[in-house]
Design a protein around this motif. Sequence first.
Motif, PDB file in Angstrom:
ATOM      1  N   VAL A 186      54.447  71.818  64.511  1.00  0.00           N
ATOM      2  CA  VAL A 186      54.032  70.522  65.053  1.00  0.00           C
ATOM      3  C   VAL A 186      52.519  70.522  65.299  1.00  0.00           C
ATOM      4  O   VAL A 186      51.835  69.529  65.020  1.00  0.00           O
ATOM      5  N   ALA A 187      51.998  71.645  65.769  1.00  0.00           N
ATOM      6  CA  ALA A 187      50.543  71.737  65.979  1.00  0.00           C
ATOM      7  C   ALA A 187      49.805  71.570  64.652  1.00  0.00           C
ATOM      8  O   ALA A 187      48.757  70.910  64.595  1.00  0.00           O
ATOM      9  N   ALA A 188      50.351  72.140  63.578  1.00  0.00           N
ATOM     10  CA  ALA A 188      49.722  72.021  62.254  1.00  0.00           C
ATOM     11  C   ALA A 188      49.787  70.576  61.758  1.00  0.00           C
ATOM     12  O   ALA A 188      48.826  70.055  61.164  1.00  0.00           O
ATOM     13  N   PHE A 189      50.911  69.916  61.996  1.00  0.00           N
ATOM     14  CA  PHE A 189      51.059  68.496  61.645  1.00  0.00           C
ATOM     15  C   PHE A 189      49.951  67.691  62.319  1.00  0.00           C
ATOM     16  O   PHE A 189      49.224  66.931  61.669  1.00  0.00           O
ATOM     17  N   ASP A 235      49.037  53.165  46.606  1.00  0.00           N
ATOM     18  CA  ASP A 235      50.480  53.000  46.534  1.00  0.00           C
ATOM     19  C   ASP A 235      51.116  54.232  47.192  1.00  0.00           C
ATOM     20  O   ASP A 235      50.434  54.966  47.914  1.00  0.00           O
ATOM     21  N   HIS A 236      52.383  54.508  46.891  1.00  0.00           N
ATOM     22  CA  HIS A 236      53.062  55.623  47.557  1.00  0.00           C
ATOM     23  C   HIS A 236      52.470  56.967  47.172  1.00  0.00           C
ATOM     24  O   HIS A 236      52.644  57.952  47.882  1.00  0.00           O
ATOM     25  N   ARG A 237      51.767  57.034  46.034  1.00  0.00           N
ATOM     26  CA  ARG A 237      51.173  58.310  45.639  1.00  0.00           C
ATOM     27  C   ARG A 237      50.083  58.749  46.638  1.00  0.00           C
ATOM     28  O   ARG A 237      49.886  59.944  46.848  1.00  0.00           O
ATOM     29  N   THR A 238      49.366  57.781  47.230  1.00  0.00           N
ATOM     30  CA  THR A 238      48.396  58.131  48.273  1.00  0.00           C
ATOM     31  C   THR A 238      49.121  58.767  49.464  1.00  0.00           C
ATOM     32  O   THR A 238      48.631  59.717  50.083  1.00  0.00           O
ATOM     33  N   VAL A 239      50.290  58.235  49.773  1.00  0.00           N
ATOM     34  CA  VAL A 239      51.083  58.775  50.891  1.00  0.00           C
ATOM     35  C   VAL A 239      51.535  60.195  50.566  1.00  0.00           C
ATOM     36  O   VAL A 239      51.471  61.101  51.418  1.00  0.00           O
ATOM     37  N   MET A 240      51.952  60.412  49.337  1.00  0.00           N
ATOM     38  CA  MET A 240      52.394  61.741  48.925  1.00  0.00           C
ATOM     39  C   MET A 240      51.257  62.760  49.019  1.00  0.00           C
ATOM     40  O   MET A 240      51.472  63.911  49.396  1.00  0.00           O
ATOM     41  N   GLU A 241      50.042  62.317  48.685  1.00  0.00           N
ATOM     42  CA  GLU A 241      48.896  63.240  48.783  1.00  0.00           C
ATOM     43  C   GLU A 241      48.686  63.714  50.215  1.00  0.00           C
ATOM     44  O   GLU A 241      48.469  64.904  50.465  1.00  0.00           O
ATOM     45  N   VAL A 242      48.723  62.766  51.159  1.00  0.00           N
ATOM     46  CA  VAL A 242      48.528  63.141  52.570  1.00  0.00           C
ATOM     47  C   VAL A 242      49.684  64.023  53.034  1.00  0.00           C
ATOM     48  O   VAL A 242      49.475  65.053  53.706  1.00  0.00           O
ATOM     49  N   LEU A 243      50.888  63.663  52.661  1.00  0.00           N
ATOM     50  CA  LEU A 243      52.049  64.460  53.061  1.00  0.00           C
ATOM     51  C   LEU A 243      51.939  65.893  52.529  1.00  0.00           C
ATOM     52  O   LEU A 243      52.241  66.854  53.244  1.00  0.00           O
ATOM     53  N   THR A 244      51.497  66.029  51.295  1.00  0.00           N
ATOM     54  CA  THR A 244      51.369  67.378  50.720  1.00  0.00           C
ATOM     55  C   THR A 244      50.375  68.212  51.536  1.00  0.00           C
ATOM     56  O   THR A 244      50.618  69.390  51.818  1.00  0.00           O
ATOM     57  N   VAL A 300      49.689  67.819  54.680  1.00  0.00           N
ATOM     58  CA  VAL A 300      50.334  68.118  55.962  1.00  0.00           C
ATOM     59  C   VAL A 300      51.335  69.269  55.811  1.00  0.00           C
ATOM     60  O   VAL A 300      51.346  70.218  56.601  1.00  0.00           O
ATOM     61  N   VAL A 301      52.176  69.169  54.801  1.00  0.00           N
ATOM     62  CA  VAL A 301      53.214  70.185  54.607  1.00  0.00           C
ATOM     63  C   VAL A 301      52.583  71.545  54.299  1.00  0.00           C
ATOM     64  O   VAL A 301      53.046  72.579  54.771  1.00  0.00           O
ATOM     65  N   ARG A 302      51.503  71.535  53.543  1.00  0.00           N
ATOM     66  CA  ARG A 302      50.826  72.791  53.222  1.00  0.00           C
ATOM     67  C   ARG A 302      50.364  73.489  54.511  1.00  0.00           C
ATOM     68  O   ARG A 302      50.513  74.712  54.651  1.00  0.00           O
ATOM     69  N   ALA A 303      49.863  72.715  55.450  1.00  0.00           N
ATOM     70  CA  ALA A 303      49.432  73.307  56.726  1.00  0.00           C
ATOM     71  C   ALA A 303      50.635  73.794  57.542  1.00  0.00           C
ATOM     72  O   ALA A 303      50.584  74.841  58.182  1.00  0.00           O
ATOM     73  N   MET A 304      51.726  73.050  57.467  1.00  0.00           N
ATOM     74  CA  MET A 304      52.902  73.415  58.276  1.00  0.00           C
ATOM     75  C   MET A 304      53.569  74.702  57.781  1.00  0.00           C
ATOM     76  O   MET A 304      54.154  75.440  58.573  1.00  0.00           O
ATOM     77  N   LEU A 364      54.851  77.041  47.390  1.00  0.00           N
ATOM     78  CA  LEU A 364      54.249  75.705  47.360  1.00  0.00           C
ATOM     79  C   LEU A 364      53.056  75.752  46.418  1.00  0.00           C
ATOM     80  O   LEU A 364      51.963  76.151  46.800  1.00  0.00           O
ATOM     81  N   PRO A 365      53.265  75.364  45.144  1.00  0.00           N
ATOM     82  CA  PRO A 365      52.176  75.451  44.160  1.00  0.00           C
ATOM     83  C   PRO A 365      51.093  74.414  44.427  1.00  0.00           C
ATOM     84  O   PRO A 365      51.239  73.560  45.304  1.00  0.00           O
TER      85      PRO A 365
END
Lengths: 407, 407
Positions: free
Chosen positions: A132-135, A226-235, A237-241, A250-251
């Motif tokens: 959660v801290a990484a998020f 579009d949703h691809r911008t959202v996917m970029e941010v999510l990636t 976030v997940v990489r940090a988590m 996680l390639p």
Amino acid sequence: MQRVLSDQLSAHVGETVRLAGWVHRRRLLAKVAFLVLRDRAGLAQVVAGPEGLPGEETVVEITGRVVANAVAPGGVELVEPSISVLSVAEPPPVELFRPALAAALPVLLDQAPVTLRHPARREVFGAAAAAVAAFRATLDGLGFTEVFTPKIVGTATESGANVFALDYFGRPAYLAQSPQFYKQTMVGVFERVYEVGPVFRAEPHDTSRHLATYTSLDAEFGFVADHRTVMEVLTTVVRAMVAPFADVRLPENIPVLHFSEALSLAGAAPDEPDLAPEHERAVGAWGLREHGSDFVYVEGYPMSKRPFYTHPSAEPRWSNSFDLIFRGMELVTGGQRLHRYVDYVAALTARGERPEDYESYLSAFRHGMPPHGGFAIGLERFLARLTGAANVRETTLFPRDLHRLAP
Amino acid sequence: MQRVLSDQLSAHVGETVRLAGWVHRRRLLAKVAFLVLRDRAGLAQVVAGPEGLPGEETVVEITGRVVANAVAPGGVELVEPSISVLSVAEPPPVELFRPALAAALPVLLDQAPVTLRHPARREVFGAAAAAVAAFRATLDGLGFTEVFTPKIVGTATESGANVFALDYFGRPAYLAQSPQFYKQTMVGVFERVYEVGPVFRAEPHDTSRHLATYTSLDAEFGFVADHRTVMEVLTTVVRAMVAPFADVRLPENIPVLHFSEALSLAGAAPDEPDLAPEHERAVGAWGLREHGSDFVYVEGYPMSKRPFYTHPSAEPRWSNSFDLIFRGMELVTGGQRLHRYVDYVAALTARGERPEDYESYLSAFRHGMPPHGGFAIGLERFLARLTGAANVRETTLFPRDLHRLAP
């Protein structure tokens, strides 16, 4: 004398120090006894005479001399201890000093106030805090603002089903199933927002992956293509988590499948409206096999299965939404949302809903909202996938489900 | 072309850049028009011809050349703009470009999706996010672990009154009034824990300082000497939370009054069991006058008015508990808790309660708990005191009270 934590002992060899914590293990031999002390930093070995040693889980302060001992855990131990008891303890219902906690799930959960003290259990929830801290840190770095939105709402409109009803000063009210409407509204204020908080689902299903309440890590932001911008941010976030976990694959680029490709790859009929758990498993296996990735994006879910606020893709049968599959299970749902007021009115009307019932939500769109999107990560499900737990109840401190309301 | 935020414009003088945001203000003069753009970083001035400019709150992208202009806000402005509309907007219900938002409280709240966009409103909730981040960062630095505990509980035992009841799969359940029992339990696991989350109070009082749900910043930790150890940690936390606010008077040492001194100083009868709001105001005035402090600790509240888990002081009529008064109003309640199982059984029995009803909570104490204590800060009340808001509803994004369930 200042207290020293167990993981600092090796810096104090030759000194007399004070430890404090729980008796993790007491081992009585013929002429000597070992006491393992547990504190928030870890474990420390104490060598004592065999007489009068407190039992396991007793809370103690121990003053003693630190000596190096290559065969002791951490290379040091405490000798000539003077032990004072801060709080007595009955023997724990399960042995906490065993490397693996030998308790069936119901015992693990019923006795959670004690079983959570086991280092392996504690580690799961330490990982939760770190994730959660990484998020938060990742999103803070991207200019997001944290928000706190209401968990009691006046209308059960978001999905209608599976809401908990409560008596609100004599009126009906409901527990929020997600901060969706509020986080979108807050895009109008801060552009980029996130919230970490409880969501409530009156899930009538008794499965290993559903709970009546869980911790949702929500983000929403404006000015997306579009949703691809959202996917970029999510990636990002997940990489940090997952960064602390060397075994997560996680390639550089997470593979992306269109929903129709995912169905075909899973051997499902092309008119299936959603991915079943076995389809998600097949998608997960494909990602690992073909791309060495524990993560796979599936984008373009049919509009018919997504909520009314979902933005369609250029081909209107499909949506600009996605799921992120982590080790064969849906972990995140996200996508681009509608942003024009007229589109909301049309979408609600087409679904037989009355726009008037959504008046305060829609007022944000009536007064100008940018193209935006977001996502929601289920914390407990993330931890379950991460740790290999078979059941999401193992990665929740005090789970709530169809049958469980305590502890 | 990469988007530039308003506060970065001055680094791009002479360049052509793209801005995106909301039309904050449109000023049409005879031959020229000024458009003020609002984005998440602030405001930017755009100089345009008077024709065809979009109205306030329209979401736009503007490409133009950055020029220095000493009289423009921030010393720069955008000229020769090319404006494209991302999302149309109806005129807002209140004028958001006015320095002060001219709206009575009900309008402010009813129209929150739009009124929150006003820079002064946004600033309050930006400060909220910063305060919570400071709370977490301080406690992280002290070895605390963040936890997420259930908001739905099976028994309404903590205080009995003012709980919201809900239908939990056909059984009664309640919304948690605080994470008190769980955070204490988690001291047995992590020693030091905190939680930021919603708490629920079915407050039948319609006052300027009570809400039906608010954000509670909770901390709890073990191995304390007494409540004074808790006060030390709280002071460190509060110092970090108010650090950005130069007008907060927080001396090196926060003055401490015993409860009986506070009563006397406020001119109250010595047998009063609690401090009334006017007493807290008198205490606050004393702290400012005598110690130049916006904060005053009052310690030793009578045991009779504190919850059963409160630890008594050496003189058992008084407790090892405290309130922290901020600018004349209680902001934080905290103290040392009982830690021995037998003391819990005795305390509950003395109050006519059945220890069996608290079984899973008490199991933590049965199996060894250190001396511990903690505190809870009400986020919205903190912000109200900080910003001088007369009503805690002004410092809550979407408040809930006796009458209000929307937006």
